[in-house]
Design a protein around this motif. Structure first.
Motif, PDB file in Angstrom:
ATOM      1  N   UNK A 130       0.830  -1.192   0.000  1.00  0.00           N
ATOM      2  CA  UNK A 130       0.000   0.000   0.000  1.00  0.00           C
ATOM      3  C   UNK A 130       0.871   1.251   0.000  1.00  0.00           C
ATOM      4  N   UNK A 131       0.236   2.386  -0.304  1.00  0.00           N
ATOM      5  CA  UNK A 131       0.972   3.650  -0.317  1.00  0.00           C
ATOM      6  C   UNK A 131       1.458   4.024   1.078  1.00  0.00           C
ATOM      7  N   UNK A 132       0.720   3.599   2.116  1.00  0.00           N
ATOM      8  CA  UNK A 132       1.129   3.911   3.479  1.00  0.00           C
ATOM      9  C   UNK A 132       2.442   3.232   3.827  1.00  0.00           C
ATOM     10  N   UNK A 133       2.599   1.954   3.443  1.00  0.00           N
ATOM     11  CA  UNK A 133       3.851   1.262   3.711  1.00  0.00           C
ATOM     12  C   UNK A 133       4.950   1.695   2.749  1.00  0.00           C
ATOM     13  N   UNK A 134       4.556   2.098   1.536  1.00  0.00           N
ATOM     14  CA  UNK A 134       5.552   2.564   0.580  1.00  0.00           C
ATOM     15  C   UNK A 134       6.188   3.868   1.021  1.00  0.00           C
ATOM     16  N   UNK A 135       5.470   4.675   1.812  1.00  0.00           N
ATOM     17  CA  UNK A 135       5.993   5.963   2.262  1.00  0.00           C
ATOM     18  C   UNK A 135       7.155   5.810   3.230  1.00  0.00           C
ATOM     19  N   UNK A 136       7.335   4.618   3.802  1.00  0.00           N
ATOM     20  CA  UNK A 136       8.426   4.428   4.745  1.00  0.00           C
ATOM     21  C   UNK A 136       9.787   4.525   4.062  1.00  0.00           C
ATOM     22  N   UNK A 137       9.845   4.269   2.777  1.00  0.00           N
ATOM     23  CA  UNK A 137      11.113   4.348   2.063  1.00  0.00           C
ATOM     24  C   UNK A 137      11.307   5.630   1.299  1.00  0.00           C
ATOM     25  N   UNK A 138      10.415   6.606   1.472  1.00  0.00           N
ATOM     26  CA  UNK A 138      10.508   7.867   0.746  1.00  0.00           C
ATOM     27  C   UNK A 138      11.123   8.943   1.629  1.00  0.00           C
ATOM     28  N   UNK A 139      11.686   9.954   0.991  1.00  0.00           N
ATOM     29  CA  UNK A 139      12.354  11.019   1.743  1.00  0.00           C
ATOM     30  C   UNK A 139      12.435  12.264   0.881  1.00  0.00           C
ATOM     31  N   UNK A 140      12.813  13.381   1.534  1.00  0.00           N
ATOM     32  CA  UNK A 140      13.077  14.633   0.822  1.00  0.00           C
ATOM     33  C   UNK A 140      14.463  14.556   0.191  1.00  0.00           C
ATOM     34  N   UNK A 141      14.554  14.956  -1.060  1.00  0.00           N
ATOM     35  CA  UNK A 141      15.833  14.906  -1.782  1.00  0.00           C
ATOM     36  C   UNK A 141      16.359  16.278  -2.153  1.00  0.00           C
ATOM     37  N   UNK A 142      15.609  17.334  -1.884  1.00  0.00           N
ATOM     38  CA  UNK A 142      16.059  18.687  -2.217  1.00  0.00           C
ATOM     39  C   UNK A 142      15.502  19.655  -1.194  1.00  0.00           C
ATOM     40  N   UNK A 143      16.330  20.617  -0.802  1.00  0.00           N
ATOM     41  CA  UNK A 143      15.968  21.631   0.196  1.00  0.00           C
ATOM     42  C   UNK A 143      16.357  23.005  -0.317  1.00  0.00           C
ATOM     43  N   UNK A 144      15.638  24.020   0.191  1.00  0.00           N
ATOM     44  CA  UNK A 144      15.969  25.399  -0.167  1.00  0.00           C
ATOM     45  C   UNK A 144      15.368  26.343   0.852  1.00  0.00           C
ATOM     46  N   UNK A 201      14.053  30.066   2.135  1.00  0.00           N
ATOM     47  CA  UNK A 201      13.469  31.267   1.542  1.00  0.00           C
ATOM     48  C   UNK A 201      14.460  32.413   1.625  1.00  0.00           C
ATOM     49  N   UNK A 202      14.149  33.520   0.956  1.00  0.00           N
ATOM     50  CA  UNK A 202      15.089  34.640   0.888  1.00  0.00           C
ATOM     51  C   UNK A 202      15.324  35.268   2.248  1.00  0.00           C
ATOM     52  N   UNK A 203      14.316  35.250   3.126  1.00  0.00           N
ATOM     53  CA  UNK A 203      14.492  35.816   4.459  1.00  0.00           C
ATOM     54  C   UNK A 203      14.964  34.793   5.480  1.00  0.00           C
ATOM     55  N   UNK A 204      15.071  33.515   5.112  1.00  0.00           N
ATOM     56  CA  UNK A 204      15.568  32.481   5.997  1.00  0.00           C
ATOM     57  C   UNK A 204      14.586  31.985   7.025  1.00  0.00           C
ATOM     58  N   UNK A 205      13.323  32.435   6.984  1.00  0.00           N
ATOM     59  CA  UNK A 205      12.341  32.021   7.977  1.00  0.00           C
ATOM     60  C   UNK A 205      11.643  30.721   7.599  1.00  0.00           C
ATOM     61  N   UNK A 206      11.637  30.384   6.313  1.00  0.00           N
ATOM     62  CA  UNK A 206      10.943  29.181   5.850  1.00  0.00           C
ATOM     63  C   UNK A 206      11.910  28.340   5.037  1.00  0.00           C
ATOM     64  N   UNK A 207      11.550  27.066   4.875  1.00  0.00           N
ATOM     65  CA  UNK A 207      12.363  26.154   4.081  1.00  0.00           C
ATOM     66  C   UNK A 207      11.440  25.302   3.230  1.00  0.00           C
ATOM     67  N   UNK A 208      11.816  25.158   1.956  1.00  0.00           N
ATOM     68  CA  UNK A 208      11.080  24.324   1.008  1.00  0.00           C
ATOM     69  C   UNK A 208      11.714  22.944   0.971  1.00  0.00           C
ATOM     70  N   UNK A 209      10.861  21.918   0.855  1.00  0.00           N
ATOM     71  CA  UNK A 209      11.350  20.546   0.795  1.00  0.00           C
ATOM     72  C   UNK A 209      10.526  19.769  -0.208  1.00  0.00           C
ATOM     73  N   UNK A 210      11.187  19.003  -1.042  1.00  0.00           N
ATOM     74  CA  UNK A 210      10.509  18.162  -2.029  1.00  0.00           C
ATOM     75  C   UNK A 210      11.333  16.918  -2.283  1.00  0.00           C
ATOM     76  N   UNK A 211      10.692  15.937  -2.920  1.00  0.00           N
ATOM     77  CA  UNK A 211      11.404  14.691  -3.172  1.00  0.00           C
ATOM     78  C   UNK A 211      10.562  13.684  -3.905  1.00  0.00           C
ATOM     79  N   UNK A 212      10.475  12.484  -3.363  1.00  0.00           N
ATOM     80  CA  UNK A 212       9.810  11.379  -4.028  1.00  0.00           C
ATOM     81  C   UNK A 212       8.300  11.422  -3.785  1.00  0.00           C
ATOM     82  N   UNK A 213       7.675  12.507  -4.161  1.00  0.00           N
ATOM     83  CA  UNK A 213       6.254  12.689  -3.920  1.00  0.00           C
ATOM     84  C   UNK A 213       5.731  13.758  -4.862  1.00  0.00           C
ATOM     85  N   UNK A 214       4.406  13.848  -4.944  1.00  0.00           N
ATOM     86  CA  UNK A 214       3.780  14.893  -5.752  1.00  0.00           C
ATOM     87  C   UNK A 214       3.564  16.171  -4.955  1.00  0.00           C
TER      88      UNK A 214
END
Length: 882
Positions: free
Chosen positions: A559-573, A575-588
């Motif tokens: 299932x997708x619930x068990x498949x999520x155990x092997x997923x992770x964020x692969x890119x970080x960034x 924001x310009x003011x440093x207060x927030x951080x964007x994260x994305x990876x093996x997901x929509x």
């Protein structure tokens, strides 16, 4: 917590999105747009508020949709049937899509639709080599008519202007011209039967009682004149033409017809297109534009420009056939994009793809203006130097290259002593040191940008290098690896390791905060950890496993619930003011977190495309059979090994498989230096999200005494400082523009000095956004210059918060500088040419000829005139140049 209202502003789709062709935008009617994904789901979208008004499911995959010219109906073809729906209107309805009638006829899938000009009839082409003409109303002499004459599938069909005459084109390159014996005005409505006829008869009987005159009139209209009835509508083929074929592979793939100028454009599988004049079939032009098939063709309303789309290479071409010149040439990555970077001024974006290409895009127009093809393998990392004129890229071909944006050339190539594959690249703040991480030798290589010489090789990691990042404020390099460590290297002290940060899982991405005081690391266990690089102490962590919400793959057995155990964020960034951080990876999903509070602020769903893999969270029971999942038993069932189940963590599937579905992923994220937008490279292409401030009401220190009437009264009293303060507290753009432009240019310096420091930042942000749309360049430049000169020393204490606004201002001014400088150069060269021509022709010259210094002065005067033509505040024609 209030999150920023990010909205998707641009979508530069890659070739894979073009190849799938999953969402078809069909027609704009009023305020709505109808889009059809592959599954048959329809969305009615408002173009004003950018929200979905209505959902509808057509219960099957839809091939094509076409609205009638009057906008009252639209035809949907799915399978071998055509359905006519009433178009949604402006009034509120329970069901926006009402089915009017279903038409049967073709024996195979339908391919194309075309309407007559009066919306009385429509034609449908099919793969069974037939074309069917249907009546949109209940016509007595035309219910349906089938046309044959072809030996291959129908590609397109077109009606002639104000006529029922028809052109049909088949895949084998044949054109049939059909002539109808009936005009559109000759179609007769069918007499009602059943309860409708009884109802009409009752109405007539009631009107008969009113008077004899009305009786004769109604009787004459109601009873059909059987004696005057004509026969059914008939078609006859008057001509059949064949296109020039260069081989069996040269099939007709796309066609478009402009009814007013009688221009037929056809595209073929070999990349050739033809222009013909109908009905004489005179060849006007023929040209080869690509070595791939032409997937789609479109003609503009005037018939001057022709657009071609080649899905195989992701090409978009606009051709002006009369002058035989290109208006637009664009090509995306025909493999997935894997990395991107913003220029320091936020004006350009550079992307690298698996196809080995490096492309530079303009963020304002969304067009690619230069492509570098020096790499022979996939590009793994791209970055800009601080000057913004040099791009540094790393590739799997074992090279790191530097590209010059002035001359558009590769001027440096960095290599390692032995062949290796580079997985990431980084450049320090001075632009003098280039570093790249190796995927196979677990080393970090350091080069000099000036000499191209290898300075050092940093060893210490025990796994592939996954990420590199320089501290923006210090000469410290952070390297993340799969060995569960992050090393901090001091570039100023013989490149030695200063600290080693121990992690609980494999490191996948690393990035510094813009001020260099914090370090963020993404690990394989779906966590984001924050570190103090000075003391090597962890300051916080974010658990992102539940926020990823990975979907279920088509060939997954879990299932997708068990498949999520092997997923992770692969890119970080950050924001310009440093207060927030964007994260994305093996997901929509792309997640934005608040760093200090360590909470999720918002999630962005980058795609709703169900034809991509890992999009569905639950298994569709319609795909389940008594033997299990249909995808697992149907695909490659004849092979001995059956279906190849992908291993966890595998990025790519079998490219040779016919049923290959690309998996939805986010490969890279970057915030713009201006802080107003961020970009992501995904399976769908390059997406740019921006803050849409025009749709928001954002009052600033507002109270009941602040009204537009009071603001205009202050302007009439020439109390400009008070009017500006009130206008910014109300924060309406039109009122702000009216207030600032009412200030005389010679009083700007005095008023700027009287503004409080808190309002200076507001004025600078407004000026930066005004440069994008306003023509009063000189007037706003004076405002900018006086504000920065008067408040420059005070603003240094708040450089962190003001940096995005100043960078946004610099980006806007730089764009206008490029445009104005080109115009000035053009005027100067024209003057020099005119002077040279006048000397050659011996024309009468002034008594005192101009010297070289006076000629230069004339050129400078001309530059000033051109600036006056472009700039100048409203009503301030005599304002001096800033």
């Amino acid at each position: 917590m209030r999150h920023p209202p990010w909205r998707c502003a641009a979508h530069t789709a890659g070739p894979r999105a073009c190849l799938q062709g999953l969402v078809r935008a069909c027609h704009v009617w009023g305020l709505g747009l109808l889009s059809l994904p592959t599954g048959g789901d329809a969305l009615l979208v408002s173009l004003v508020c950018r929200s979905v008004l209505h959902h509808f499911h057509f219960k099957g995959a839809v091939h094509s949709v076409s609205f009638s010219p009057d906008g009252r109906k639209f035809v949907v073809t799915k399978g071998n049937i055509a359905q006519v729906y009433h178009a949604p209107g402006r009034k509120r309805e329970f069901n926006a899509f009402v089915l009017d009638k279903t038409y049967f006829g073709p024996y195979d899938e339908t391919t194309c639709i075309d309407w007559t000009d009066d919306s009385r009839c429509f034609a449908v082409g099919s793969r069974d080599m037939s074309t069917w003409v249907f009546g949109a109303e209940r016509w007595d002499n035309l219910i349906y008519y089938a046309l044959g004459g072809h030996k291959d599938a129908i590609v397109a069909c077109f009606f002639e202007t104000s006529s029922l005459d028809l052109y049909t084109l088949s895949q084998d390159g044949a054109l049939c011209v059909w002539q109808c014996d009936t005009l559109p005005e000759g179609l007769r409505l069918k007499a009602p039967t059943g309860w409708k006829a009884d109802l009409l008869q009752r109405e007539e009987e009631q009107e008969e009682e009113e008077g004899a005159e009305s009786e004769t009139t109604i009787r004459g209209k109601a009873t059909p004149a059987a004696e005057e009835q004509q026969g059914k509508v008939k078609y006859s083929r008057v001509a059949k033409y064949f296109f020039n074929k260069e081989g069996d592979f040269n099939n007709l793939t796309a066609a478009a017809y402009h009814k007013k100028v009688h221009l037929l454009v056809t595209g073929f599988a070999s990349g050739i297109f033809h222009l013909h004049e109908l009905p004489e079939f005179n060849l006007i032009h023929s040209l080869s534009i690509s070595d791939q098939r032409v997937a789609s063709v479109a003609i503009n309303s005037s018939g001057d420009w022709i657009a071609f789309g080649c899905s195989g290479l992701g090409q978009l071409l606009v051709w002006e056939w009369q002058s035989e010149s290109y208006v637009l040439k664009q090509q995306g990555h025909f493999n997935s994009m894997v990395s991107l970077a913003y220029s320091p001024d936020g004006q350009y974006i550079v992307t690298g793809g698996d196809d080995g290409k490096v492309k530079v895009w303009n963020t304002l127009s969304g067009f690619c203006f230069v492509t570098f093809t020096e790499h022979s393998s996939g590009v793994t990392g791209v970055t800009f130097t601080t000057t913004g004129y040099v791009i540094v890229t790393s590739s799997m071909d074992g090279t790191v290259r530097a590209f010059d944006l002035h001359r558009y050339r590769n001027f440096r190539t960095f290599t390692s002593p032995r062949p290796t594959q580079f997985s990431c690249v980084a450049v320090d703040s001075s632009g003098e040191i280039v570093s790249a991480g190796a995927q196979d030798s677990f080393e970090v290589f350091i080069w000099s940008m000036q000499t191209g010489r290898l300075l050092d090789v940093l060893s210490g990691h025990e796994g592939p290098i996954s990420g590199l990042c320089f501290n923006p404020m210090k000469s410290v390099l952070a390297s993340a690896s799969w060995d569960r460590t992050v090393h901090l290297w001091d570039m100023a002290d013989s490149w030695r390791t200063t600290e080693t940060l121990a992690l609980t899982s494999d490191a996948l991405a690393v990035t510094f905060r813009p001020d260099g005081a914090e370090l963020a690391v993404a690990t394989l266990n779906s966590q984001i950890t924050f570190w103090d690089p000075e003391n090597a102490v962890q300051t916080g962590s974010i658990e992102g496993r539940h926020d990823l919400k990975t979907g279920r793959k088509e060939l997954d057995k879990i299932t997708a619930k068990h498949s999520a155990k092997g997923k992770a964020f692969t890119t970080l960034c950050y924001s310009a003011d440093g207060q927030s951080i964007l994260a994305g990876g093996m997901s929509k999903f792309v997640c934005i977190y608040h760093v200090r509070e360590q909470i999720l602020r918002k999630k962005f769903e980058i795609s709703c495309n169900l034809s991509l893999d890992a999009m569905e969270e639950f298994l569709n029971r319609r795909k389940m059979t008594e033997f299990g999942n249909l995808a697992l038993i149907d695909q490659d069932a004849a092979e001995e090994g059956g279906v190849a189940i992908p291993l966890p963590g595998v990025k790519k599937g079998d490219m040779s498989s016919r049923h290959f579905k690309p998996e939805i992923r986010v490969t890279s994220l970057r915030f713009s230096p201006t802080g107003r937008c961020w970009a992501a490279t995904t399976t769908e292409g390059l997406l740019i999200y921006s803050l849409d401030a025009q749709m928001l009401f954002d009052p600033f220190e507002l109270d009941t005494s602040v009204t537009p009437v009071r603001i205009r009264a202050a302007l009439r009293q020439r109390d400009f400082t008070r009017a500006i303060l009130l206008a910014f507290r109300l924060n309406e753009r039109k009122l702000l523009q009216e207030t600032l432009e009412a200030v005389p240019w010679d009083e700007i310096e005095v008023i700027s000095s009287s503004l409080p420091d808190l309002y200076v930042e507001k004025v600078l942000e407004f000026l930066a956004s005004s440069f994008e749309v306003s023509h009063h360049l000189e007037f706003y430049l004076i405002w900018t210059q006086k504000l920065l000169m008067v408040h420059g020393q005070k603003l240094k204490s708040r450089v962190g918060t003001l940096l995005p606004a100043v960078q946004f201002l610099q980006k806007s001014i730089q764009r206008h500088l490029d445009d104005v400088s080109k115009l000035c150069d053009w005027n100067r060269y024209n003057l020099q040419y005119a002077l040279a021509v006048s000397k050659q022709r011996g024309l009468k010259r002034p008594s005192e000829p101009l010297g070289s210094e006076e000629e230069a002065g004339a050129s400078e005067d001309n530059d000033d005139d051109s600036l006056h033509l472009l700039g100048g505040g409203p009503g301030h024609a005599d304002a001096p140049l800033a």
